[in-house]
Design a protein around this motif. Structure first.
Motif, PDB file in Angstrom:
ATOM      1  N   GLN A   2       0.840  -1.187   0.000  1.00 30.56           N
ATOM      2  CA  GLN A   2       0.000   0.000   0.000  1.00 30.56           C
ATOM      3  C   GLN A   2       0.884   1.249   0.000  1.00 30.56           C
ATOM      4  O   GLN A   2       1.952   1.263   0.586  1.00 30.56           O
ATOM      5  N   ARG A   3       0.408   2.308  -0.675  1.00 25.34           N
ATOM      6  CA  ARG A   3       1.128   3.581  -0.674  1.00 25.34           C
ATOM      7  C   ARG A   3       0.185   4.684  -0.214  1.00 25.34           C
ATOM      8  O   ARG A   3      -0.922   4.827  -0.733  1.00 25.34           O
ATOM      9  N   TRP A   4       0.628   5.451   0.769  1.00 23.89           N
ATOM     10  CA  TRP A   4      -0.174   6.549   1.309  1.00 23.89           C
ATOM     11  C   TRP A   4       0.585   7.855   1.138  1.00 23.89           C
ATOM     12  O   TRP A   4       1.755   7.955   1.480  1.00 23.89           O
ATOM     13  N   ASP A  87       4.909  -3.777   3.841  1.00 26.27           N
ATOM     14  CA  ASP A  87       3.471  -3.827   3.587  1.00 26.27           C
ATOM     15  C   ASP A  87       2.878  -2.488   3.181  1.00 26.27           C
ATOM     16  O   ASP A  87       1.907  -2.431   2.425  1.00 26.27           O
ATOM     17  N   ALA A  88       3.432  -1.383   3.721  1.00 27.82           N
ATOM     18  CA  ALA A  88       2.882  -0.065   3.408  1.00 27.82           C
ATOM     19  C   ALA A  88       3.979   0.986   3.447  1.00 27.82           C
ATOM     20  O   ALA A  88       4.892   0.924   4.274  1.00 27.82           O
ATOM     21  N   LEU A  89       3.862   1.955   2.537  1.00 24.79           N
ATOM     22  CA  LEU A  89       4.787   3.080   2.478  1.00 24.79           C
ATOM     23  C   LEU A  89       3.988   4.358   2.679  1.00 24.79           C
ATOM     24  O   LEU A  89       3.050   4.639   1.933  1.00 24.79           O
ATOM     25  N   LEU A  90       4.369   5.134   3.693  1.00 20.95           N
ATOM     26  CA  LEU A  90       3.719   6.415   3.979  1.00 20.95           C
ATOM     27  C   LEU A  90       4.691   7.532   3.614  1.00 20.95           C
ATOM     28  O   LEU A  90       5.766   7.647   4.216  1.00 20.95           O
ATOM     29  N   ILE A  91       4.320   8.340   2.618  1.00 21.56           N
ATOM     30  CA  ILE A  91       5.130   9.491   2.220  1.00 21.56           C
ATOM     31  C   ILE A  91       4.469  10.734   2.805  1.00 21.56           C
ATOM     32  O   ILE A  91       3.388  11.136   2.386  1.00 21.56           O
TER      33      ILE A  91
END
Length: 318
Positions: A2-4, A87-91
């Motif tokens: 997931q990318r946020w 699992d997830a990348l938060l920028i």
């Protein structure tokens, strides 16, 4: 993965997670140690792993004009992180307002309220919050209050490049700038890559029988020192051995610095307007101005021959 793009993108029902925070430009071997440990810890605890990073680079906001050369754009970093099992990348958008968050407020707003951190994995020199006042000791101190654990990954692995200095983005940038592709690859764990859209240049290579893909790179891209390199050109999902030229075309008194790649033995290749990547394997020679066109053509033929030998040897060894 997931990318946020901001805290508001995190799902409302997001549960506990294991988090690591940093710029992670290049996702080099030191970063891989930290991220890999975060992924392993998350799997041990049965929760997702999250990498938190920032856009733009914090230094550009805190000290405008100091943006360091970029080793890998965000899409490339995301690709590399996904390969590590994240699992997830938060920028997080790094704004002047965000930069003023105290370390305690950063922990509450990001780690506690949004990511519900169960564990935080960092390197020993991690700093965060206003004026980089927060460190791993403070992070650990508040862990007791907010129910998360902190693990510090000691970057004990050292490479020969740079005289045995620990892996770092600063060292990788220096090696790239010096044209030391072997050293940069040792730090990164792979050949350094430059990417962008293929644009029309002066087309002199085409006139000489060696048509090149002229890569329009993004601002702040870490581009190797001027010279000729062996490597690969990747476009349309195909990876092709290439001879790569970096710099101004001194033979024709050009002034614009370019990155151009000749896909060896490829005839009729049309990549204009397409996204392409250039991976730098080895430095072949410096830029030079030849006394005649025949001298130039002879040098180019030798460059192509050496690039073919180097890339073939690299692929055969893997």
């Amino acid at each position: 993965m997931q990318r946020w793009r901001g805290l508001e993108d995190i799902p409302q029902d997001w549960g506990r997670s294991v988090v690591t925070i940093g710029s992670y430009d290049g996702v080099h071997r030191g970063h891989q140690l930290i991220i890999g440990r975060a992924v392993a810890t998350a799997r041990e605890l049965g929760v997702p792993s999250v990498v938190v990073t920032f856009s733009p680079h914090p230094s550009e906001v805190v000290r405008p004009g100091s943006h360091p050369p970029i080793l890998a754009p965000y899409d490339r970093r995301a690709e590399l992180m996904a390969g590590l099992g994240v699992d997830a990348l938060l920028i997080l958008p790094f704004t002047a307002e965000f930069s003023k968050l105290s370390p305690a407020d950063f922990i509450v707003k990001v780690l506690v309220d949004k990511l519900h951190a169960r564990a935080v994995i960092e390197g020993p020199n991690f700093r965060f919050g206003h004026r980089a006042a927060g460190n791993v000791d403070f992070l650990r101190e508040l862990g007791g209050t907010y129910d998360y654990e902190v693990e510090v990954v000691d970057l004990v692995e050292r490479g020969e490049a740079g005289g045995g200095v620990p892996f770092s983005s600063t060292l990788a940038r220096r090696l790239v700038a010096e044209g030391d592709m072997d050293g940069a690859a040792e730090i990164l764990g792979r050949p350094h890559r430059v990417e962008g859209v293929v644009v029309r240049g002066a087309q002199r290579g085409r006139e000489l029988g060696y048509p090149t893909a002229n890569i329009e790179t993004a601002p702040h891209t870490a581009i190797p020192a001027d010279g000729v390199y062996a490597g690969w050109l990747t476009a349309d999902g195909e990876r092709m051995p290439a001879a790569i030229s970096v710099g101004t075309n001194v033979q024709f008194d050009a002034t614009e610095r370019t990155v151009e790649a000749y896909a060896i033995d490829r005839i009729g290749l049309d990549l204009y307007g397409k996204h392409a990547a250039v991976d730098f394997l080895a430095y072949v020679r410096g830029m030079a101005k030849f006394e005649s066109l025949d001298g130039l053509l002879e040098a180019i033929a030798d460059d192509v021959k050496r690039a073919r030998v180097l890339t073939d040897a690299y692929d055969a060894a893997r």
